[in-house]
Enzyme design. Structure first.
Site, PDB file in Angstrom:
ATOM      1  CG  ASP A  37      -7.496   1.064   2.672  1.00 41.89           C
ATOM      2  OD1 ASP A  37      -7.498  -0.080   3.169  1.00 41.89           O
ATOM      3  OD2 ASP A  37      -8.482   1.561   2.122  1.00 41.89           O
ATOM      4  CG  ASN A  85      -8.713  -2.271  11.803  1.00 45.53           C
ATOM      5  OD1 ASN A  85      -7.773  -1.491  11.771  1.00 45.53           O
ATOM      6  ND2 ASN A  85      -9.585  -2.342  10.794  1.00 45.53           N
TER       7      ASN A  85
HETATM    8  C1  FPP Z   1      -5.434  -1.622   5.789  1.00 48.63           C
HETATM    9  O1  FPP Z   1      -5.452  -2.555   4.744  1.00 48.63           O
HETATM   10  C2  FPP Z   1      -4.309  -1.857   6.676  1.00 48.63           C
HETATM   11  C3  FPP Z   1      -4.402  -2.164   7.996  1.00 48.63           C
HETATM   12  C4  FPP Z   1      -5.691  -2.332   8.684  1.00 48.63           C
HETATM   13  C5  FPP Z   1      -3.214  -2.437   8.830  1.00 48.63           C
HETATM   14  C6  FPP Z   1      -1.983  -1.624   8.600  1.00 48.63           C
HETATM   15  C7  FPP Z   1      -0.822  -2.393   9.117  1.00 48.63           C
HETATM   16  C8  FPP Z   1       0.412  -2.483   8.560  1.00 48.63           C
HETATM   17  C9  FPP Z   1       0.820  -1.686   7.415  1.00 48.63           C
HETATM   18  C10 FPP Z   1       1.458  -3.425   9.086  1.00 48.63           C
HETATM   19  C11 FPP Z   1       2.070  -3.211  10.425  1.00 48.63           C
HETATM   20  C12 FPP Z   1       2.126  -1.836  10.958  1.00 48.63           C
HETATM   21  C13 FPP Z   1       3.192  -1.277  11.595  1.00 48.63           C
HETATM   22  C14 FPP Z   1       3.060   0.080  12.170  1.00 48.63           C
HETATM   23  C15 FPP Z   1       4.507  -1.948  11.688  1.00 48.63           C
HETATM   24  P1  FPP Z   1      -6.714  -3.526   4.574  1.00 48.63           P
HETATM   25  O2  FPP Z   1      -6.398  -4.806   5.254  1.00 48.63           O
HETATM   26  O3  FPP Z   1      -7.950  -2.868   5.094  1.00 48.63           O
HETATM   27  O4  FPP Z   1      -6.754  -3.681   3.019  1.00 48.63           O
HETATM   28  P2  FPP Z   1      -8.044  -3.940   2.103  1.00 48.63           P
HETATM   29  O5  FPP Z   1      -8.949  -2.735   2.264  1.00 48.63           O
HETATM   30  O6  FPP Z   1      -7.471  -4.045   0.722  1.00 48.63           O
HETATM   31  O7  FPP Z   1      -8.672  -5.220   2.582  1.00 48.63           O
END
Ligand code: FPP
Length: 262
Positions: A37, A85
């Site tokens: 996250d 998502n």
């Molecule tokens: C949460 O951060 C993250 C995600 C929803 C996506 C995770 C994806 C990756 C790390 C990249 C690609 C993955 C792979 C397996 C290669 P957020 O966007 O919810 O952050 P925030 O809460 O600060 O807005």
């Protein structure tokens, strides 16, 4: 862990190898699950678009997979995309799917060389067909590997996983003429997407949020939880090693009493 893997780990930065030296390799968490996250916050703090955070997050995925496999962890489960998502803007969804394809394109050979078996948790058939095709190729290529299992939770919901398990059990009951009269914990575990794997011993969440966000709800019943304020793109091998060290200091009681009876 082989001596080669150990020396690869110890040959890292001095401070990091100090952490490696403190880890009891006989008591590693067998399964580590991570809620990655904070990509968006990481980007916002740098006045960058959110997708820059995801791109940096993909680099942290590479490092984490590498160190878990080197240490000899049995399974690593990464929460990459939840069923919720899909509510995000389309360009962010497209970026996440693109990053997944890029990750596979760049890392598949290395994953295979490290004997890692890739699995997808979730209804990935609902994601764009070109991504699905790449995933299926990767699943097929690594299917016979016997090292670490790398689970990528994609279009994943723990509640859906449980509903799927109960429905599969119902089907099985009907098939045997309803002779089975009760559902057991073992039957449920055997119908989860993670069947055959140990439950996570350690659940890591980055960026400080205290939530489990519909992730592996059945499997984390006795997991030790480790939360760091660090946003996922800044998560390094050092954080992973620190989480394992903290895990090894905890006394796991599974509802019983501690060693001193307290
Ligand atoms: C949460 O951060 C993250 C995600 C929803 C996506 C995770 C994806 C990756 C790390 C990249 C690609 C993955 C792979 C397996 C290669 P957020 O966007 O919810 O952050 P925030 O809460 O600060 O807005």
């Amino acid at each position: 862990m082989s001596s080669l893997q150990l020396s690869a780990l110890r040959g890292t930065e001095e401070a990091e190898s100090d952490l490696v030296a403190q880890i009891d390799l006989a008591r590693l968490p067998r399964h580590i699950a991570i809620i990655m996250d904070g990509n968006g916050r990481w980007a916002r703090r740098r006045r960058l678009p959110r997708i820059a955070g995801h791109r940096a997050g993909a680099q942290a995925v590479r490092e984490t997979v590498e160190i878990c496999s080197q240490l000899g962890v049995t399974a690593l489960t990464l929460y990459a995309f939840s069923t919720e998502n899909w509510k995000r803007p389309q360009n962010e969804i497209d970026t996440l799917m693109g990053l997944l394809r890029e990750y596979l394109r760049k890392e598949l050979a290395e994953i295979h060389r490290n004997n890692i078996r890739l699995q997808i948790l979730g209804h990935y058939e609902q994601i764009p067909p070109e991504v699905c095709q790449d995933l299926e190729d990767a699943l097929q290529q690594t299917a016979q590997n016997t090292g670490m299992v790398l689970n990528v939770a994609l279009n994943y919901s723990a509640r859906t996983e449980l509903v799927d398990a109960f429905n599969a059990i119902l089907d099985r009951m009907r098939d045997n003429g309803n002779r089975t009269r009760e559902i057991t914990e073992q039957m449920i575990a055997e119908h989860l997407y993670t069947r055959g794997l140990p439950d996570p011993d350690l659940l890591i969440r980055t960026s400080g949020e205290m939530r489990v966000s519909n992730f592996l709800l059945w499997q984390i019943a006795y997991a030790e939880i480790w939360v760091t304020e660090t946003c996922w793109p800044d998560f390094t091998r050092r954080h992973l090693l620190q989480a394992i060290l903290d895990f090894q200091k905890r006394e796991r009681r599974y509802g019983g009493l501690g060693h001193n009876g307290a």
